[in-house]
Design an enzyme around this catalytic site. Sequence first.
Site, mmCIF file in Angstrom:
data_model
loop_
_atom_site.group_PDB
_atom_site.id
_atom_site.type_symbol
_atom_site.label_atom_id
_atom_site.label_comp_id
_atom_site.label_asym_id
_atom_site.label_seq_id
_atom_site.Cartn_x
_atom_site.Cartn_y
_atom_site.Cartn_z
ATOM 1 N N HIS A 39 -52.179 -78.297 -27.429
ATOM 2 C CA HIS A 39 -51.008 -78.228 -28.247
ATOM 3 C C HIS A 39 -50.957 -79.252 -27.482
ATOM 4 C CE1 HIS A 39 -50.641 -74.168 -30.691
ATOM 5 N NE2 HIS A 39 -51.383 -74.836 -30.858
ATOM 6 N N GLU A 82 -53.411 -69.017 -26.956
ATOM 7 C CA GLU A 82 -52.395 -70.516 -26.113
ATOM 8 C C GLU A 82 -51.813 -69.661 -24.934
ATOM 9 O OE1 GLU A 82 -48.396 -72.597 -27.401
ATOM 10 O OE2 GLU A 82 -49.694 -71.310 -29.137
ATOM 11 N N ARG A 135 -42.458 -65.831 -39.658
ATOM 12 C CA ARG A 135 -41.325 -65.235 -39.410
ATOM 13 C C ARG A 135 -43.211 -63.553 -40.462
ATOM 14 N NH1 ARG A 135 -37.875 -67.754 -40.783
ATOM 15 N NH2 ARG A 135 -38.770 -68.079 -43.156
ATOM 16 N N HIS A 182 -46.084 -75.007 -21.826
ATOM 17 C CA HIS A 182 -46.472 -74.457 -21.878
ATOM 18 C C HIS A 182 -46.515 -74.481 -20.597
ATOM 19 C CE1 HIS A 182 -45.743 -72.183 -26.313
ATOM 20 N NE2 HIS A 182 -44.836 -72.747 -25.974
ATOM 21 N N HIS A 225 -39.607 -77.282 -26.775
ATOM 22 C CA HIS A 225 -40.773 -78.815 -27.063
ATOM 23 C C HIS A 225 -39.853 -79.476 -27.048
ATOM 24 C CE1 HIS A 225 -44.469 -76.007 -28.646
ATOM 25 N NE2 HIS A 225 -43.708 -76.066 -27.861
ATOM 26 N N GLU A 240 -46.733 -80.497 -31.991
ATOM 27 C CA GLU A 240 -46.150 -79.942 -32.527
ATOM 28 C C GLU A 240 -44.447 -80.357 -31.494
ATOM 29 O OE1 GLU A 240 -47.807 -74.541 -31.775
ATOM 30 O OE2 GLU A 240 -47.200 -76.749 -30.214
ATOM 31 N N HIS A 275 -50.048 -66.638 -29.958
ATOM 32 C CA HIS A 275 -49.851 -65.896 -28.719
ATOM 33 C C HIS A 275 -50.695 -64.284 -28.065
ATOM 34 C CE1 HIS A 275 -45.774 -69.185 -30.282
ATOM 35 N NE2 HIS A 275 -47.253 -69.610 -29.762
ATOM 36 N N HIS A 281 -52.405 -71.471 -37.413
ATOM 37 C CA HIS A 281 -50.997 -71.054 -36.495
ATOM 38 C C HIS A 281 -51.174 -69.666 -36.798
ATOM 39 C CE1 HIS A 281 -48.559 -70.371 -33.470
ATOM 40 N NE2 HIS A 281 -48.683 -71.231 -32.446
ATOM 41 N N TYR A 326 -45.284 -65.941 -35.468
ATOM 42 C CA TYR A 326 -45.095 -65.429 -34.513
ATOM 43 C C TYR A 326 -44.675 -63.649 -34.067
ATOM 44 C CZ TYR A 326 -44.159 -70.474 -33.236
ATOM 45 O OH TYR A 326 -43.870 -71.804 -33.045
ATOM 46 N N ASP A 354 -51.016 -75.234 -24.319
ATOM 47 C CA ASP A 354 -50.030 -76.410 -24.871
ATOM 48 C C ASP A 354 -49.757 -76.720 -23.416
ATOM 49 O OD1 ASP A 354 -46.886 -76.858 -24.902
ATOM 50 O OD2 ASP A 354 -47.315 -75.659 -26.898
ATOM 51 N N ASP A 383 -40.292 -72.846 -22.814
ATOM 52 C CA ASP A 383 -40.836 -73.030 -23.492
ATOM 53 C C ASP A 383 -39.043 -74.045 -24.774
ATOM 54 O OD1 ASP A 383 -42.228 -73.427 -25.868
ATOM 55 O OD2 ASP A 383 -42.278 -70.652 -26.388
#
Length: 279
Positions: A211, A142, A37, A179, A226, A256, A107, A67, A70, A176, A224
Amino acid sequence: MLVIGPHLSISKGYANVGREALTIDANTFQFFTRSPRGGQAKPLDMKDVEQLSQIMENNNIPVILAHAPYVINLASKSEKTRKNSYELFEDDLDRLNRMPNNMYNFHPGSHVGQGVEKGINLISESLNNLICDDQNTTILLETMAGKGTEIGSNFEELQAIIEKVEIDEKIGVCLDTCHVYDAGYDIVDDLDGVLDHFDDVIGLYRLKAIHLNDSIYGLNSHKDRHAKIGEGKIGQDAIVNIINDKRLRNLPFYLETPHDNIIGYKKEIELLRENYKDL
């Protein structure tokens, strides 16, 4: 050699994460640079970084993957959001430049109604200001599932960003599996075709990491979500084909998958190593 590892928390320090990865037979790992976050990252402890570097050297860990949080959205229509995203990105690159062999995955962002072309221009503009010749870190775009106004759910959009980046040797792609499958690329029944298309549009030399995730909802779902290896719509057989593919097998793979603890990753790594074909 299969290079594979989980996503781990760095809350106890980088060297401890390296040791933790070794306990489950991983030879790489991914980590968030800070909270997903956003917010402040812990100050770098250079003694800790040096210990991680020694662990990597002594145990044949060739590269690790950071990574981005987000919250980064370089394509936002909000100038404040873009400014905050840029500052987080810049700080991460500065920190990673003082760490051993690493890449930085993010992303691409969401255009939030401005249109794909405008979003791509904003992303590439920021990257041109962020990337410098002497940085050690390779930045990875990604592949995305295509939720809402996400950019990067098709290879053409990723290439449109890359071709606008001036120092393009510092940029690559992280594919990914969840994805791309959710975005409509059939890696289950036509992996060769998907890789041929990637090569035609972007160039496989740009593919730097994978990924490795199964998918809950599957082909063309754009969801999306996983799943654990073998428990989703992609399935174990297709995942095994991916790690053994002649064009992918030498890339680092990062799990992930949704596990409550490290034992779940350990079992998946064991499964995949058992099914990896040494050439």
